[in-house]
Write a protein that holds these residues in place. Structure first.
Motif, PDB file in Angstrom:
ATOM      1  N   THR A   1       0.849  -1.179   0.000  1.00 12.27           N
ATOM      2  CA  THR A   1       0.000   0.000   0.000  1.00 12.27           C
ATOM      3  C   THR A   1       0.886   1.231   0.000  1.00 12.27           C
ATOM      4  OG1 THR A   1      -0.067   0.086   2.417  1.00 12.27           O
ATOM      5  CG2 THR A   1      -1.761  -1.230   1.326  1.00 12.27           C
ATOM      6  N   ARG A   2       0.253   2.389  -0.089  1.00 10.86           N
ATOM      7  CA  ARG A   2       1.023   3.635  -0.069  1.00 10.86           C
ATOM      8  C   ARG A   2       1.867   3.743   1.203  1.00 10.86           C
ATOM      9  NH1 ARG A   2       0.681   8.141  -2.868  1.00 10.86           N
ATOM     10  NH2 ARG A   2      -1.190   7.367  -3.904  1.00 10.86           N
TER      11      ARG A   2
ATOM     12  N   GLY B   1      -0.356  -1.438  -5.487  1.00  6.25           N
ATOM     13  CA  GLY B   1      -0.998  -0.934  -4.283  1.00  6.25           C
ATOM     14  C   GLY B   1      -2.452  -1.324  -4.182  1.00  6.25           C
TER      15      GLY B   1
ATOM     16  N   HIS C   1       7.157   3.715  -8.091  1.00  9.75           N
ATOM     17  CA  HIS C   1       6.044   3.746  -9.032  1.00  9.75           C
ATOM     18  C   HIS C   1       4.927   2.864  -8.493  1.00  9.75           C
ATOM     19  CE1 HIS C   1       9.138   5.338 -11.723  1.00  9.75           C
ATOM     20  NE2 HIS C   1       9.869   4.278 -11.403  1.00  9.75           N
ATOM     21  N   GLU C   2       3.709   3.383  -8.523  1.00 12.57           N
ATOM     22  CA  GLU C   2       2.569   2.650  -7.957  1.00 12.57           C
ATOM     23  C   GLU C   2       1.528   2.346  -9.031  1.00 12.57           C
ATOM     24  OE1 GLU C   2       1.356   3.357  -3.581  1.00 12.57           O
ATOM     25  OE2 GLU C   2       1.765   5.335  -4.435  1.00 12.57           O
TER      26      GLU C   2
ATOM     27  N   ALA D   1       5.026   1.883   0.870  1.00 13.26           N
ATOM     28  CA  ALA D   1       6.033   2.597   0.087  1.00 13.26           C
ATOM     29  C   ALA D   1       6.719   3.657   0.936  1.00 13.26           C
ATOM     30  CB  ALA D   1       5.374   3.244  -1.134  1.00 13.26           C
TER      31      ALA D   1
ATOM     32  N   TYR E   1       8.585  -0.814  -7.825  1.00  9.54           N
ATOM     33  CA  TYR E   1       7.325  -0.871  -8.564  1.00  9.54           C
ATOM     34  C   TYR E   1       6.316  -1.558  -7.657  1.00  9.54           C
ATOM     35  CZ  TYR E   1      10.168   0.377 -12.596  1.00  9.54           C
ATOM     36  OH  TYR E   1      11.025   1.029 -13.458  1.00  9.54           O
ATOM     37  N   LEU E   2       5.350  -0.776  -7.217  1.00  8.31           N
ATOM     38  CA  LEU E   2       4.471  -1.212  -6.145  1.00  8.31           C
ATOM     39  C   LEU E   2       3.057  -1.426  -6.663  1.00  8.31           C
ATOM     40  CD1 LEU E   2       4.513  -1.543  -2.965  1.00  8.31           C
ATOM     41  CD2 LEU E   2       3.623   0.784  -2.891  1.00  8.31           C
TER      42      LEU E   2
ATOM     43  N   GLU F   1       0.010   8.518  -8.370  1.00 12.12           N
ATOM     44  CA  GLU F   1       1.392   8.064  -8.277  1.00 12.12           C
ATOM     45  C   GLU F   1       2.014   8.539  -6.963  1.00 12.12           C
ATOM     46  OE1 GLU F   1       4.786   6.160 -10.278  1.00 12.12           O
ATOM     47  OE2 GLU F   1       2.637   6.172 -10.591  1.00 12.12           O
ATOM     48  N   TYR F   2       2.933   7.744  -6.458  1.00  9.77           N
ATOM     49  CA  TYR F   2       3.604   8.076  -5.208  1.00  9.77           C
ATOM     50  C   TYR F   2       4.200   9.483  -5.303  1.00  9.77           C
ATOM     51  CZ  TYR F   2       7.019   7.790  -1.436  1.00  9.77           C
ATOM     52  OH  TYR F   2       7.771   8.023  -0.324  1.00  9.77           O
TER      53      TYR F   2
END
Length: 533
Positions: free
Chosen positions: A10-11, A40, A59-60, A14, A37-38, A46-47
């Motif tokens: 999740t955010r 989420g 990068h999400e 990150a 590279y997540l 984007e993060y």
């Protein structure tokens, strides 16, 4: 080299990754460039903000929850989407069609990269009709029951979410694309492996798979209580099963966190020659040992209060220890994980006559505080999949007793005592022997601490991955067949005027012939980026 770390989260994960596993690895291998590279949970862009320490970028891609907006494929492209999706569904529900799974994934990824309409197609009525027709066709697996219309709708929605990584905006050779990475490192498996599979298919980028606890095993455990009917559960488990098999087949190296997980990977079809056990580093490997033992002999038990941790075994064993050593005390740290289980354990302690000597405490602020509160640490679980709790207890310098299940024997080795599960006599004998022998208790505590520092510190883990990265990149083909080659044209080609000079005429007459027609003309910057890869 550039390494792409692919994982779910999740955010908040990150943002905390500098203190998580990915962040620790990136900080330990500073000679490499890491991008995260997540996949989420959705609900955000984007993060934002500077990337955490050790990571050059984050990068999400939201994969759970509401489907992102977008148009459906054009009419003339829908048959291609339908054919690829039908192959995927057939692989999930037809025993003889399992081999279609990998090619169907790659075809869907290629189609998604052309117009970005995959999610809209998977949510359409056409996709639901394909799923229903193939799922109910003769020869399909229906042991879990015939799917109803609501099952088709639920399963179609879940498959759309699981396949969203195929539409990620990461499949290019630009600065943020997976095509420019030297290798991908998948952490955890599952949907996080999809971008790595696509990058390997499109660009030949090899990938490493690290599993600290098998993703497929956790899915089987989780779907026992999932809020879906059995046909939906069976379909989703088939997806995870085939995804795991494809990931194991395509991964260049698999790095389970224990030999116990290695055995499960081999049972799931992984090639033993490509498996290397890399023990997961414990964050507290550098902390000091616990202080002096408490004045009264005390056993410490920590874990969730639920049947799988078997606190009942601990209580029955302590009753025997307390009968021989009335001064002994038992501290049980943990929160109630099953409704009414704390009251059940208290009732057992009352019935055994040891309630005054047992302290049911909640979760401590830190596990190190729990281990320091006892003379001996005890694990009575019926299964032990993760080595982290055992290693953390060993780092405290306290002697450890554990049931011989899962990774316990591998982690403790000769530095602790192992007893059979569900045997209060054996557990009581081991605990009583250690409480009665100060020298043996101190010797085992020191041996356990040294063993944990040797196996579960960050330095051995970082050294193992440093070697794996270099070995993998050195023996993997840098430019697979079909991709553009660097330095394919002489230097004169890039000179001003040379590129504009008249091309040689085709000997047979007709259009001018390009001396290297298979190689498209690229600019110097792109050629340099390709050479770096």
């Amino acid at each position: 080299m550039r390494v792409a770390l692919l994982t779910e989260g999740t955010r908040s994960v990150a943002q905390r990754s500098a203190g998580g596993w990915c962040g620790r690895l990136a900080c330990a291998l500073t000679e490499h460039e890491f991008q995260l590279y997540l996949l989420g949970a959705g609900g955000g862009a984007e993060y934002a903000g500077p990337p955490p320490r050790g990571l050059s970028a984050v990068h999400e891609l939201p994969i759970w929850g509401r489907r992102p907006g977008g148009r459906r494929p054009a009419v003339h492209r829908r048959p291609a989407f339908a054919a690829a999706y039908e192959e995927l569904v057939r692989a999930l529900v037809t025993p003889g069609e399992r081999g279609l799974f990998g090619p169907a994934l790659h075809r869907l990824a290629e189609l998604a990269g052309q117009d970005g309409t995959l999610s809209a197609f998977l949510a359409s009525g056409q996709a639901h009709r394909i799923l229903e027709r193939v799922w109910r066709a003769p020869g399909s697996e229906t042991a879990a029951g015939q799917p109803l219309v609501r099952d088709v709708l639920v399963a179609g929605d879940l498959l759309e979410q699981l396949l969203r990584p195929l539409s990620a905006p990461w499949y290019d050779a630009g600065p943020t694309g997976l095509g420019a990475a030297d290798l991908c490192h998948v952490v955890g498996g599952g949907p996080a492996a999809l971008p790595a599979l696509v990058a390997k298919h499109l660009y030949g980028v090899p990938f490493v798979l690290t599993e600290h606890g098998l993703h497929l095993r956790e899915q089987y455990r989780g779907y026992r209580t999932a809020p879906y009917r059995w046909p939906v559960r069976a379909l989703l488990l088939a997806f995870f099963r085939l995804l795991t098999a494809e990931t194991y087949r395509q991964a260049a190296v698999l790095t389970p966190g224990s030999g116990y997980d290695r055995q499960w990977q081999e049972r799931c079809g992984a090639d033993p020659a490509r498996i290397r056990v890399v023990h997961e580093a414990t964050a507290g490997a550098g902390r000091a040992a616990a202080g002096p033992e408490p004045e009264r002999p005390t056993l410490v038990w920590a874990g969730a209060l639920e049947p799988g941790r078997d606190p009942e075994l601990m209580l029955h064993a302590f009753a025997r220890v307390h009968a021989d050593l009335p001064r002994a005390r038992l501290r049980m740290y943990g929160e109630e994980a099953a409704p009414g289980y704390l009251a059940h354990c208290r009732a057992i302690a009352e019935r055994l006559g040891i309630a005054p000597a047992v302290d049911f405490a909640s979760r401590p602020p830190a596990t190190a505080d729990a281990w320091a509160a006892g003379s001996v640490v005890v694990f009575s679980a019926l299964s032990q999949r993760s080595p982290r709790p055992l290693a953390d207890a060993m780092l405290s310098g306290r002697a450890v007793v554990a049931t011989d299940v899962g990774v316990a024997g591998e982690v403790l080795g000769p530095a602790g005592l192992l007893v059979p599960p569900r045997s209060p006599q054996a557990l009581a004998a081991a605990c009583g022997a250690l409480l009665a022998d100060d020298e043996r208790r101190a010797r085992l505590g020191l041996a356990g601490r040294l063993r944990a520092q040797e196996r579960f510190a960050l330095e051995p883990e970082a050294a193992a991955f440093r070697e794996i990265y270099l070995e993998l990149v050195s023996r993997w083909p840098a430019f697979p067949v079909g991709t553009r080659q660097p330095f394919a044209r002489p230097a004169e080609y890039w000179m001003a005027g040379a590129a504009a000079a008249p091309a040689e005429e085709d000997p047979a007459g007709g259009a001018p012939a390009d001396p290297l027609p298979a190689v498209p003309r690229v600019g110097p910057a792109e050629a340099l980026a390709q050479a770096r890869r």
